[in-house]
Design a protein around this motif. Structure first.
Motif, PDB file in Angstrom:
ATOM      1  N   ALA A 286      31.950  51.014  54.035  1.00 50.02           N
ATOM      2  CA  ALA A 286      32.085  49.566  54.145  1.00 50.02           C
ATOM      3  C   ALA A 286      33.535  49.108  54.080  1.00 50.02           C
ATOM      4  O   ALA A 286      34.407  49.787  53.534  1.00 50.02           O
ATOM      5  N   LEU A 287      33.776  47.953  54.628  1.00 54.45           N
ATOM      6  CA  LEU A 287      35.047  47.259  54.441  1.00 54.45           C
ATOM      7  C   LEU A 287      34.926  46.467  53.142  1.00 54.45           C
ATOM      8  O   LEU A 287      34.927  45.238  53.120  1.00 54.45           O
ATOM      9  N   SER A 288      34.784  47.200  52.059  1.00 50.18           N
ATOM     10  CA  SER A 288      34.444  46.596  50.776  1.00 50.18           C
ATOM     11  C   SER A 288      35.165  47.328  49.659  1.00 50.18           C
ATOM     12  O   SER A 288      35.083  48.551  49.550  1.00 50.18           O
ATOM     13  N   ILE A 289      35.890  46.583  48.838  1.00 55.01           N
ATOM     14  CA  ILE A 289      36.654  47.184  47.745  1.00 55.01           C
ATOM     15  C   ILE A 289      36.305  46.519  46.419  1.00 55.01           C
ATOM     16  O   ILE A 289      35.898  45.364  46.366  1.00 55.01           O
ATOM     17  N   THR A 290      36.464  47.298  45.350  1.00 54.77           N
ATOM     18  CA  THR A 290      36.308  46.790  43.988  1.00 54.77           C
ATOM     19  C   THR A 290      37.678  46.835  43.314  1.00 54.77           C
ATOM     20  O   THR A 290      38.429  47.796  43.491  1.00 54.77           O
ATOM     21  N   TYR A 291      38.007  45.797  42.564  1.00 57.72           N
ATOM     22  CA  TYR A 291      39.332  45.715  41.933  1.00 57.72           C
ATOM     23  C   TYR A 291      39.214  45.025  40.586  1.00 57.72           C
ATOM     24  O   TYR A 291      38.197  44.373  40.270  1.00 57.72           O
ATOM     25  N   LEU A 292      40.256  45.187  39.788  1.00 58.80           N
ATOM     26  CA  LEU A 292      40.312  44.542  38.480  1.00 58.80           C
ATOM     27  C   LEU A 292      41.516  43.610  38.469  1.00 58.80           C
ATOM     28  O   LEU A 292      42.663  44.050  38.476  1.00 58.80           O
ATOM     29  N   LYS A 305      55.322  44.098  33.274  1.00 59.91           N
ATOM     30  CA  LYS A 305      55.422  45.369  32.563  1.00 59.91           C
ATOM     31  C   LYS A 305      54.111  45.673  31.845  1.00 59.91           C
ATOM     32  O   LYS A 305      53.679  46.841  31.768  1.00 59.91           O
ATOM     33  N   VAL A 306      53.464  44.644  31.313  1.00 59.82           N
ATOM     34  CA  VAL A 306      52.149  44.824  30.675  1.00 59.82           C
ATOM     35  C   VAL A 306      51.117  45.243  31.718  1.00 59.82           C
ATOM     36  O   VAL A 306      50.298  46.135  31.470  1.00 59.82           O
ATOM     37  N   ARG A 307      51.180  44.610  32.882  1.00 58.24           N
ATOM     38  CA  ARG A 307      50.213  44.951  33.941  1.00 58.24           C
ATOM     39  C   ARG A 307      50.378  46.409  34.374  1.00 58.24           C
ATOM     40  O   ARG A 307      49.401  47.127  34.575  1.00 58.24           O
ATOM     41  N   GLU A 308      51.637  46.840  34.504  1.00 55.38           N
ATOM     42  CA  GLU A 308      51.865  48.223  34.910  1.00 55.38           C
ATOM     43  C   GLU A 308      51.414  49.193  33.816  1.00 55.38           C
ATOM     44  O   GLU A 308      50.860  50.265  34.112  1.00 55.38           O
ATOM     45  N   ALA A 309      51.624  48.818  32.565  1.00 53.09           N
ATOM     46  CA  ALA A 309      51.176  49.663  31.455  1.00 53.09           C
ATOM     47  C   ALA A 309      49.662  49.828  31.484  1.00 53.09           C
ATOM     48  O   ALA A 309      49.134  50.932  31.270  1.00 53.09           O
ATOM     49  N   ILE A 310      48.961  48.737  31.747  1.00 57.13           N
ATOM     50  CA  ILE A 310      47.499  48.802  31.824  1.00 57.13           C
ATOM     51  C   ILE A 310      47.058  49.708  32.967  1.00 57.13           C
ATOM     52  O   ILE A 310      46.130  50.516  32.821  1.00 57.13           O
ATOM     53  N   TYR A 311      47.749  49.593  34.112  1.00 53.56           N
ATOM     54  CA  TYR A 311      47.405  50.443  35.256  1.00 53.56           C
ATOM     55  C   TYR A 311      47.624  51.916  34.883  1.00 53.56           C
ATOM     56  O   TYR A 311      46.768  52.786  35.146  1.00 53.56           O
ATOM     57  N   LYS A 312      48.771  52.224  34.242  1.00 52.05           N
ATOM     58  CA  LYS A 312      49.092  53.603  33.882  1.00 52.05           C
ATOM     59  C   LYS A 312      48.174  54.152  32.792  1.00 52.05           C
ATOM     60  O   LYS A 312      48.028  55.373  32.634  1.00 52.05           O
ATOM     61  N   LYS A 453      43.800  34.887  40.084  1.00 47.82           N
ATOM     62  CA  LYS A 453      44.699  35.585  39.159  1.00 47.82           C
ATOM     63  C   LYS A 453      46.077  34.934  39.112  1.00 47.82           C
ATOM     64  O   LYS A 453      46.857  35.174  38.199  1.00 47.82           O
ATOM     65  N   GLY A 454      46.408  34.105  40.141  1.00 44.15           N
ATOM     66  CA  GLY A 454      47.659  33.372  40.131  1.00 44.15           C
ATOM     67  C   GLY A 454      48.861  34.150  40.621  1.00 44.15           C
ATOM     68  O   GLY A 454      49.985  33.917  40.168  1.00 44.15           O
ATOM     69  N   TYR A 455      48.658  35.061  41.564  1.00 44.27           N
ATOM     70  CA  TYR A 455      49.785  35.832  42.095  1.00 44.27           C
ATOM     71  C   TYR A 455      50.638  34.968  43.006  1.00 44.27           C
ATOM     72  O   TYR A 455      50.135  34.274  43.894  1.00 44.27           O
ATOM     73  N   GLU A 456      51.944  35.016  42.804  1.00 45.26           N
ATOM     74  CA  GLU A 456      52.886  34.271  43.637  1.00 45.26           C
ATOM     75  C   GLU A 456      54.111  35.120  43.933  1.00 45.26           C
ATOM     76  O   GLU A 456      54.724  35.673  43.023  1.00 45.26           O
ATOM     77  N   ARG A 494      47.155  43.560  40.089  1.00 43.97           N
ATOM     78  CA  ARG A 494      45.800  43.950  39.741  1.00 43.97           C
ATOM     79  C   ARG A 494      45.677  45.474  39.845  1.00 43.97           C
ATOM     80  O   ARG A 494      46.603  46.156  40.290  1.00 43.97           O
ATOM     81  N   LEU A 495      44.516  46.006  39.467  1.00 43.39           N
ATOM     82  CA  LEU A 495      44.210  47.428  39.593  1.00 43.39           C
ATOM     83  C   LEU A 495      43.207  47.622  40.724  1.00 43.39           C
ATOM     84  O   LEU A 495      42.198  46.900  40.796  1.00 43.39           O
TER      85      LEU A 495
END
Length: 535
Positions: A286-292, A305-312, A453-456, A494-495
């Motif tokens: 599918a053209l379907s993805i799941t993300y956090l 930096k917090v977001r990257e830490a969570i991803y890692k 999520k407010g990405y800019e 996001r992840l």
């Protein structure tokens, strides 16, 4: 004016989706598959009630208000768009529009309309013929009121003939025809919309093959064949769509014969369906993805930096395998599914790697050496994702994640308004990267479900605008999207979790049903689908 051939060039529909690598069907033990072999011998038969299990409850069927695939799965059987995708999403085909032309400056799209289309009878009109004025009304309403901004950039729609309309754009939009296939742009009668007001979403009237005759909220919808449908006559008399949120109950209903088609079959239920000689598991990449999503505006995750830490600190492979032990998904790396023509495998190396010790150092540097408390919002179906993530965050970063399980309407409202510290969502759409990147990362989508999520990032906005307006060449557009992806990945908004399969469990008496890579339900469709029941 340019020809339809040019229109096809504009969309770059030369792609052949990698979906062809998946047959769209998985055989059961006797080798038959729905619509194939012995089960499809003879002529299609008319009659019967097709019963379908939906995995979530539709909240509204108003095209300008809907936000989830669950609503569109119903809407596409009730109402029509001007154009549609072919079954494999490789080209745009006629529907309510028979043909179209594009002006040399790419700012005006002219559509010729069918003259044999009728609305279903409703409370405020008796089933009158659709006119060009209805197209103007519906598209302008979408341009002004859509909660997902589905027709942004459309300045006006002009009626230029008895069966002709012109769609005028503020600036060139290379994805317009693809946009017009969306269920949010179906054609509806003004009388019904204005007559019902805020309640139109519970009383959708369209020009489709089936009309809604009963809707028991949170339980089921009954759709009866519309005898004045302009397209091929539906083989089945009616369709019942039953809401069965629990995946085990869904499979049990399929095995007992209470439903004929079970959507979104997951987990060990996939094996149960495959092992049942009366059933078949249909699958399609599918053209379907799941993300956090991580809140980019407020709370600890406002710090990249917090977001990257969570991803890692997230073992994505473990997460995907834990949720999908019986198949149905593969790990995702980019905010695009691999089936999109904008995907570039080389960009996968930019994704943060699993390094929990490094993640601890980064979180401490960001001012949270002892972790913190937060919340993650999910719909019922994604609780397994949240549970594994919750455990990983506690173990690897001492972050306490409280799981908030909410129904779809609450989820959509909370996330779109930026009130969720974290959330797990999914996105299914079409091959054009516009539907994933613009909708999910452009500032135009702030306070909409895609970019709650407010990405800019101004540079990302610029690249996404350019890919939509400055060129019609698919290769050039792909390069622009890939440049935007490089920036997005660096910002870690996001992840990425997984790429989903579209799946359905089907009783073998059901003929002609196929799962679609966009997760739509196609019972009767201008692309040639017309499901029937073997008596």
């Amino acid at each position: 004016m340019r020809s339809r051939a040019l229109r096809m060039f504009l969309l770059g529909m030369a792609l052949l989706l990698v979906l062809s690598a998946c047959s769209g069907k998985k055989s059961t033990t006797d080798g038959d598959s729905a619509g194939d072999g012995d089960t499809n011998s003879g002529e299609p038969q008319d009659g019967g009630v097709l019963q379908i299990g939906l995995s979530a409850n539709p909240q509204t069927l108003d095209p300008v208000k809907y936000t989830g695939v669950y609503e569109s799965q119903v809407m596409r059987s009730v109402a029509d768009t001007l154009v549609v995708y072919s079954k494999d999403l490789s080209e745009i085909k006629p529907s309510l529009a028979t043909s179209w032309e594009i002006s040399d400056d790419l700012l005006v799209y002219t559509f010729q309309l069918r003259d044999d289309v009728y609305f279903q009878p409703g409370e405020y009109q008796d089933g009158r013929q659709m006119t060009a004025e209805d197209v103007k009304y519906s598209l302008e309403r979408s341009a002004k009121e859509s909660v997902m901004n589905r027709l942004r950039g459309v300045t006006k729609v002009e009626v230029t003939g008895e069966n002709e309309v012109e769609v005028h754009l503020e600036k060139a939009n290379a994805a317009l025809l693809a946009v017009l296939t969306d269920a949010g742009n179906v054609i509806v009668p003004k009388e019904e919309v204005e007559g019902w007001g805020d309640n139109f979403g519970a009383h959708l009237i369209g020009t489709g093959p089936f009309k809604i005759t009963d809707w028991q909220k949170d339980q089921q919808l009954t759709l009866d064949r519309f005898d004045k449908y302009w397209g091929e006559k539906p083989h089945v008399d009616s369709v019942k769509m039953k809401v069965i949120a629990d995946t085990n109950m869904m499979t049990n209903a399929l095995r007992s014969g209470d439903i004929d088609i079970a959507m979104d079959v997951k987990g060990q239920n996939r094996a149960l369906v495959e092992q049942d000689e009366n059933l078949e598991l249909l699958t399609q990449q599918a053209l379907s993805i799941t993300y956090l999503d991580l809140n980019n505006k407020t709370g600890p995750t406002a710090d990249p930096k917090v977001r990257e830490a969570i991803y890692k600190a997230t073992n994505v492979d473990e997460l995907v395998q834990g949720v999908n032990q019986w198949g149905g998904a593969t790990r995702s790396y980019l905010p695009l599914p691999p089936g999109s023509w904008g995907y570039d495998k080389e960009l996968e190396k930019l994704v943060p790697t699993f390094e929990p010790e490094k993640a601890k150092e980064m979180l401490a540097e960001a001012g949270y050496p002892d972790g913190f408390k937060t919340e993650i919002y999910v719909a019922e179906a994604r609780v397994p994702y949240a549970t594994i993530f919750q455990n990983q965050m506690k173990e690897n970063l001492n972050i306490d994640v409280e799981i908030k399980v909410v129904e779809w309407g609450t989820y959509s409202d909370t996330v779109s308004k930026g009130n969720a510290p974290m959330s797990i969502g999914g996105w299914s759409w079409y091959p054009d990267p516009y539907f994933f990147l613009y909708q999910l990362f452009h500032t135009d989508q702030l306070n909409a479900l895609g970019n709650g999520k407010g990405y800019e990032n101004p540079e990302v906005d610029k690249l996404l605008n350019s890919a939509l307006s400055d060129t019609a060449d698919q290769d050039e557009r792909a390069k622009l999207y890939q440049e935007a992806l490089k920036i997005i990945l660096k910002d870690v908004p996001r992840l990425e979790i997984d790429v989903q399969e579209a799946t359905a469990g089907v009783n073998k008496k059901v003929q002609g049903f196929e799962v679609s890579p966009d997760n739509s339900i196609q019972i009767v469709h201008p692309n040639g689908a017309n499901v029937w029941l073997k008596q």
